[in-house]
Design a protein around this motif. Structure first.
Motif, PDB file in Angstrom:
ATOM      1  N   LYS A  29       0.832  -1.210   0.000  1.00 24.08           N
ATOM      2  CA  LYS A  29       0.000   0.000   0.000  1.00 24.08           C
ATOM      3  C   LYS A  29       0.863   1.254   0.000  1.00 24.08           C
ATOM      4  O   LYS A  29       0.504   2.254  -0.606  1.00 24.08           O
ATOM      5  N   MET A  33       0.807   4.136  -2.844  1.00 24.92           N
ATOM      6  CA  MET A  33       0.648   5.552  -2.523  1.00 24.92           C
ATOM      7  C   MET A  33       1.787   6.370  -3.149  1.00 24.92           C
ATOM      8  O   MET A  33       1.563   7.446  -3.705  1.00 24.92           O
ATOM      9  N   ASP A  36       1.171   6.719  -6.917  1.00 25.88           N
ATOM     10  CA  ASP A  36       0.095   7.677  -7.173  1.00 25.88           C
ATOM     11  C   ASP A  36       0.589   9.103  -6.991  1.00 25.88           C
ATOM     12  O   ASP A  36       0.328   9.978  -7.817  1.00 25.88           O
ATOM     13  N   TYR A  37       1.306   9.328  -5.921  1.00 25.60           N
ATOM     14  CA  TYR A  37       1.784  10.672  -5.622  1.00 25.60           C
ATOM     15  C   TYR A  37       2.759  11.158  -6.694  1.00 25.60           C
ATOM     16  O   TYR A  37       2.648  12.284  -7.176  1.00 25.60           O
ATOM     17  N   TYR A 119       1.877  15.062   2.593  1.00 30.79           N
ATOM     18  CA  TYR A 119       2.337  13.784   2.049  1.00 30.79           C
ATOM     19  C   TYR A 119       3.437  13.180   2.926  1.00 30.79           C
ATOM     20  O   TYR A 119       3.411  12.002   3.247  1.00 30.79           O
ATOM     21  N   ASN A 122       2.110  11.881   6.273  1.00 31.55           N
ATOM     22  CA  ASN A 122       1.404  10.620   6.075  1.00 31.55           C
ATOM     23  C   ASN A 122       2.400   9.473   5.880  1.00 31.55           C
ATOM     24  O   ASN A 122       2.267   8.404   6.470  1.00 31.55           O
ATOM     25  N   ARG A 123       3.409   9.691   5.051  1.00 29.59           N
ATOM     26  CA  ARG A 123       4.436   8.673   4.814  1.00 29.59           C
ATOM     27  C   ARG A 123       5.197   8.351   6.097  1.00 29.59           C
ATOM     28  O   ARG A 123       5.455   7.186   6.406  1.00 29.59           O
TER      29      ARG A 123
END
Length: 132
Positions: A29, A33, A36-37, A119, A122-123
């Motif tokens: 996942k 992500m 996508d980023y 971002y 979150n990472r």
């Protein structure tokens, strides 16, 4: 066959290491992500590219434990000062494209900076959950 989405707790067997954090379903996942980023960053308009490079450099320097970008509620003044510093560097490279007095350029730099910080936060949290 109609499959319903199960809530995350139905997939999790056992207690999470930190009760307040939801479990992570694996590194797959995280890679999804990241892909996508990076693709969505690729789609940014051309004016964003030099700004984004400087934002990445500044955020790389601030990505350490205890940094203010990882605070629960980062200080707005500090974030605006960081955005102003980035805009000043952009203005030094290309004064005609990134004038310091243009409100829209200033706001664009802030938005890109806040998105990059979001971002990275979150990472940071997801990797912390994965390895701790």
């Amino acid at each position: 066959m109609n499959h319903m989405e199960l809530p995350p707790q139905d997939y999790w067997f056992g207690q999470p290491a930190i009760p307040s954090m939801q479990p992570v379903f694996g590194a797959g996942k995280l890679w999804e992500m990241e892909n996508d980023y990076s693709y969505l960053k690729y789609l940014y308009p051309d004016i964003c590219n030099p700004i984004q490079e400087l934002i990445d450099d500044e955020c790389d320097q601030l990505e350490y434990d205890g940094s203010f970008i990882f605070d629960s509620y980062p200080d707005k003044i500090s974030l605006q000062q960081l955005a102003h510093k980035i805009l000043k560097k952009c203005n030094d490279k290309s004064p005609d494209t990134f004038p310091m007095d243009n409100k829209h350029i200033r706001e664009l730099v802030e938005i890109l900076l806040y998105h990059e910080i979001l971002y990275r936060r979150n990472r940071y949290r997801n990797r912390k959950r994965l390895y701790y």
